[in-house]
Design a protein around this motif. Structure first.
Motif, mmCIF file in Angstrom:
data_model
loop_
_atom_site.group_PDB
_atom_site.id
_atom_site.type_symbol
_atom_site.label_atom_id
_atom_site.label_comp_id
_atom_site.label_asym_id
_atom_site.label_seq_id
_atom_site.Cartn_x
_atom_site.Cartn_y
_atom_site.Cartn_z
ATOM 1 N N LEU A 34 0.858 -1.192 0.000
ATOM 2 C CA LEU A 34 0.000 0.000 0.000
ATOM 3 C C LEU A 34 0.888 1.234 0.000
ATOM 4 O O LEU A 34 1.752 1.390 0.878
ATOM 5 C CB LEU A 34 -0.901 -0.021 1.229
ATOM 6 N N LEU A 35 0.706 2.110 -0.983
ATOM 7 C CA LEU A 35 1.507 3.328 -1.097
ATOM 8 C C LEU A 35 0.780 4.512 -0.475
ATOM 9 O O LEU A 35 -0.345 4.831 -0.858
ATOM 10 C CB LEU A 35 1.807 3.630 -2.563
ATOM 11 N N ILE A 36 1.443 5.165 0.471
ATOM 12 C CA ILE A 36 0.956 6.416 1.040
ATOM 13 C C ILE A 36 1.850 7.524 0.515
ATOM 14 O O ILE A 36 3.013 7.647 0.918
ATOM 15 C CB ILE A 36 0.999 6.406 2.585
ATOM 16 N N ALA A 37 1.344 8.330 -0.414
ATOM 17 C CA ALA A 37 2.102 9.442 -0.975
ATOM 18 C C ALA A 37 1.464 10.742 -0.503
ATOM 19 O O ALA A 37 0.322 11.040 -0.849
ATOM 20 C CB ALA A 37 2.107 9.370 -2.501
ATOM 21 N N ALA A 44 -2.065 8.524 8.477
ATOM 22 C CA ALA A 44 -2.477 7.630 7.399
ATOM 23 C C ALA A 44 -1.626 6.368 7.387
ATOM 24 O O ALA A 44 -2.120 5.262 7.115
ATOM 25 C CB ALA A 44 -2.387 8.348 6.055
ATOM 26 N N VAL A 45 -0.338 6.507 7.680
ATOM 27 C CA VAL A 45 0.558 5.348 7.696
ATOM 28 C C VAL A 45 0.159 4.371 8.800
ATOM 29 O O VAL A 45 0.120 3.155 8.592
ATOM 30 C CB VAL A 45 2.021 5.802 7.876
ATOM 31 N N GLU A 46 -0.136 4.898 9.969
ATOM 32 C CA GLU A 46 -0.537 4.027 11.079
ATOM 33 C C GLU A 46 -1.805 3.264 10.737
ATOM 34 O O GLU A 46 -1.929 2.072 11.049
ATOM 35 C CB GLU A 46 -0.729 4.864 12.339
ATOM 36 N N ALA A 47 -2.761 3.957 10.098
ATOM 37 C CA ALA A 47 -3.999 3.285 9.697
ATOM 38 C C ALA A 47 -3.719 2.235 8.621
ATOM 39 O O ALA A 47 -4.281 1.133 8.639
ATOM 40 C CB ALA A 47 -5.009 4.311 9.191
ATOM 41 N N ALA A 48 -2.834 2.561 7.676
ATOM 42 C CA ALA A 48 -2.528 1.645 6.577
ATOM 43 C C ALA A 48 -1.874 0.367 7.084
ATOM 44 O O ALA A 48 -2.143 -0.732 6.572
ATOM 45 C CB ALA A 48 -1.628 2.329 5.557
ATOM 46 N N ALA A 49 -1.005 0.484 8.079
ATOM 47 C CA ALA A 49 -0.294 -0.685 8.601
ATOM 48 C C ALA A 49 -1.233 -1.680 9.271
ATOM 49 O O ALA A 49 -0.894 -2.863 9.413
ATOM 50 C CB ALA A 49 0.784 -0.245 9.583
ATOM 51 N N LYS A 50 -2.413 -1.230 9.671
ATOM 52 C CA LYS A 50 -3.374 -2.097 10.345
ATOM 53 C C LYS A 50 -4.351 -2.775 9.390
ATOM 54 O O LYS A 50 -5.130 -3.641 9.801
ATOM 55 C CB LYS A 50 -4.177 -1.284 11.364
ATOM 56 N N VAL A 51 -4.345 -2.371 8.119
ATOM 57 C CA VAL A 51 -5.315 -2.909 7.160
ATOM 58 C C VAL A 51 -5.048 -4.396 6.929
ATOM 59 O O VAL A 51 -3.920 -4.808 6.629
ATOM 60 C CB VAL A 51 -5.255 -2.146 5.826
ATOM 61 N N ALA A 52 -6.091 -5.193 7.055
ATOM 62 C CA ALA A 52 -5.964 -6.642 6.891
ATOM 63 C C ALA A 52 -5.514 -6.987 5.478
ATOM 64 O O ALA A 52 -6.051 -6.459 4.497
ATOM 65 C CB ALA A 52 -7.297 -7.326 7.195
ATOM 66 N N GLY A 53 -4.519 -7.856 5.383
ATOM 67 C CA GLY A 53 -4.068 -8.333 4.080
ATOM 68 C C GLY A 53 -2.946 -7.550 3.456
ATOM 69 O O GLY A 53 -2.376 -7.976 2.447
ATOM 70 N N VAL A 54 -2.591 -6.395 4.018
ATOM 71 C CA VAL A 54 -1.487 -5.596 3.486
ATOM 72 C C VAL A 54 -0.190 -6.076 4.127
ATOM 73 O O VAL A 54 -0.085 -6.146 5.358
ATOM 74 C CB VAL A 54 -1.696 -4.095 3.758
ATOM 75 N N THR A 55 0.806 -6.406 3.297
ATOM 76 C CA THR A 55 2.070 -6.922 3.830
ATOM 77 C C THR A 55 3.116 -5.839 4.027
ATOM 78 O O THR A 55 4.007 -5.986 4.860
ATOM 79 C CB THR A 55 2.639 -8.009 2.904
ATOM 80 N N LYS A 56 3.022 -4.757 3.251
ATOM 81 C CA LYS A 56 4.001 -3.680 3.390
ATOM 82 C C LYS A 56 3.355 -2.338 3.054
ATOM 83 O O LYS A 56 2.548 -2.252 2.119
ATOM 84 C CB LYS A 56 5.203 -3.906 2.468
ATOM 85 N N VAL A 57 3.709 -1.316 3.816
ATOM 86 C CA VAL A 57 3.257 0.050 3.545
ATOM 87 C C VAL A 57 4.466 0.852 3.076
ATOM 88 O O VAL A 57 5.488 0.926 3.780
ATOM 89 C CB VAL A 57 2.642 0.708 4.792
#
Length: 314
Positions: A34-37, A44-57
Motif C-alpha cells: 500500500l503506497l501512502i504518498a 495515514a501510515v498508522e492506519a494503513a499498517a493495520k489494514v488486513a491483508g497488506v504486507t508492506k506500507v
C-alpha cells in the motif's frame, strides 16, 4: 506476484475506498503493498499498517505530494513500478487522474473501473451504463487498473500488521500548482461510503421540497443524501449529491429513491445497492424494474407518513 495499491487519504486517515481496492488486490493474489504518498502522513501510515491483508506500507513523504497532484504522484509511482505485476487505484477522481498517466508512461493499456477479478490477467468491467459486462484480458507485463469500489466488499481496517518502508518521493514536476480546495462539510454520512442513502429526483419539484420532504427521512434513517441528475440540473441540490454514471457510484445496504423515474444513467450508479426502495406516483417508472420494494403513491403524503412511523436511527 506483488501488487501495489495507491491509497486514497487526506494525510491523516485513509479513505474507505482504499479498503475496497485492497480487497480487489487480494482477489488477484500475491503480496499487497500500500503506497501512502503525501506530506506529514503519520496518521495515514498508522492506519494503513493495520489494514488486513497488506504486507508492506510504502511511504513517500514530501511537501510536493501534500495536495496529491497527479503529476507528482505519478512520478513517484513510476520510480517503483518495475517491481510490481499490478498497480491498482480506486476509480475516484484522483485515481482516474493518476492511473492513465502511469499506464501511458509504462506503455501499457489501462483497465478501467473493474468490478470483478476472474484471474490475475482477466477482469470484468461494466459498459453501456452498466447494461453489459465486458470481460477484459491483459497480457501487459504491468497491469494498471482502476477499481470500482462498490464491486468489492472492503477488507477489515484492523487486524493487519504490515511493515513500513520509506521510499524516495519524486521531485516536483512543476507542471501544476495547487491553489485551493473547497470541500462540502456534512453533518451526515458521506454519500459514496454510506450504509443508507436517501435520494430525490425531479418529482420533488424544487430545492425547498427536497429539503422539507427528504431531510426528515434521512435524519430518521441516519442516511446520506443523494439526488438524480435531473434534480441536480434543476438546481435542487449541489452536484456533489448526484448519483449515477456521471455522478457517484453507490452500493449501500439500503437505497431509498423518492420521486426518481429511473433514467439509465441513474440506475447505473445505484442498482448494485443491497435493498432498493422506490416511491413514485408513476407505476410505469423504470425505477421499479430494479426496486426490491416499490410504493406507487404521492411522495408528498407517503414520505411524511413513513417518517412518522420510523424510529430514529441508533
Amino acid at each position: 506476484m506483488t501488487i501495489l495499491v495507491i491509497a486514497v487519504h487526506d494525510n491523516k486517515s485513509l479513505n474507505a475506498v482504499t479498503l475496497n481496492t485492497v480487497a480487489a488486490a487480494q482477489k488477484i493474489g500475491g503480496d499487497v503493498h500500500l503506497l501512502i504518498a503525501g506530506h506529514d502522513v503519520q496518521g495515514a501510515v498508522e492506519a494503513a499498517a493495520k489494514v488486513a491483508g497488506v504486507t508492506k506500507v510504502l511511504v513517500a513523504d514530501a511537501p510536493q505530494l501534500e495536495s496529491g497532484l497527479a503529476e507528482n504522484v505519478e512520478a513517484t509511482v513510476l520510480g517503483i513500478a518495475k517491481g510490481y505485476s499490478h498497480i491498482l487505484a480506486a476509480a475516484t477522481a484522483c485515481g482516474k487522474n493518476v492511473a492513465p498517466r502511469i499506464a501511458a508512461k509504462l506503455d501499457v493499456a489501462q483497465i478501467s473501473d473493474i468490478t470483478a477479478v476472474n484471474s490475475p490477467d482477466t477482469f470484468e468491467r461494466p459498459i453501456y451504463a452498466g447494461n453489459a459486462i465486458a470481460v477484459v484480458q491483459s497480457s501487459d507485463p504491468v497491469k494498471v487498473i482502476t477499481v470500482r469500489a462498490t464491486g468489492f466488499d472492503p477488507v477489515a481496517a484492523d487486524g493487519g500488521c504490515a511493515s513500513v518502508e520509506e521510499i524516495e518521493a519524486a521531485a516536483d514536476a512543476c507542471l501544476a500548482r495547487f491553489v485551493s480546495r473547497e470541500t462540502t462539510k456534512l453533518d451526515r454520512p458521506e454519500l459514496a461510503s454510506a450504509r443508507i442513502v436517501v435520494s430525490g429526483g425531479r418529482g420533488l419539484g424544487s430545492g425547498e421540497n427536497y429539503a422539507e420532504v427528504l431531510v426528515p427521512l434521512a435524519d430518521r434513517l441516519g442516511a446520506a443524501m443523494g439526488a438524480s441528475r435531473a434534480a441536480v440540473d434543476a438546481g435542487f441540490v449541489p452536484n456533489d449529491y448526484q448519483v449515477g454514471q456521471t455522478g457517484k457510484i453507490v452500493a449501500p445496504q439500503l437505497y431509498v429513491a423518492v420521486g426518481i423515474s429511473g433514467a439509465i444513467q441513474h440506475l447505473a450508479g445505484m442498482k448494485d445497492s443491497k435493498v432498493i426502495v422506490a416511491i413514485n406516483k408513476d407505476p410505469d417508472a423504470p425505477i421499479f424494474s430494479v426496486a426490491d420494494y416499490g410504493l406507487v403513491a404521492d411522495l408528498f403524503s407517503a414520505v411524511p407518513e413513513l417518517v412518522d412511523r420510523l424510529p430514529y436511527a441508533a
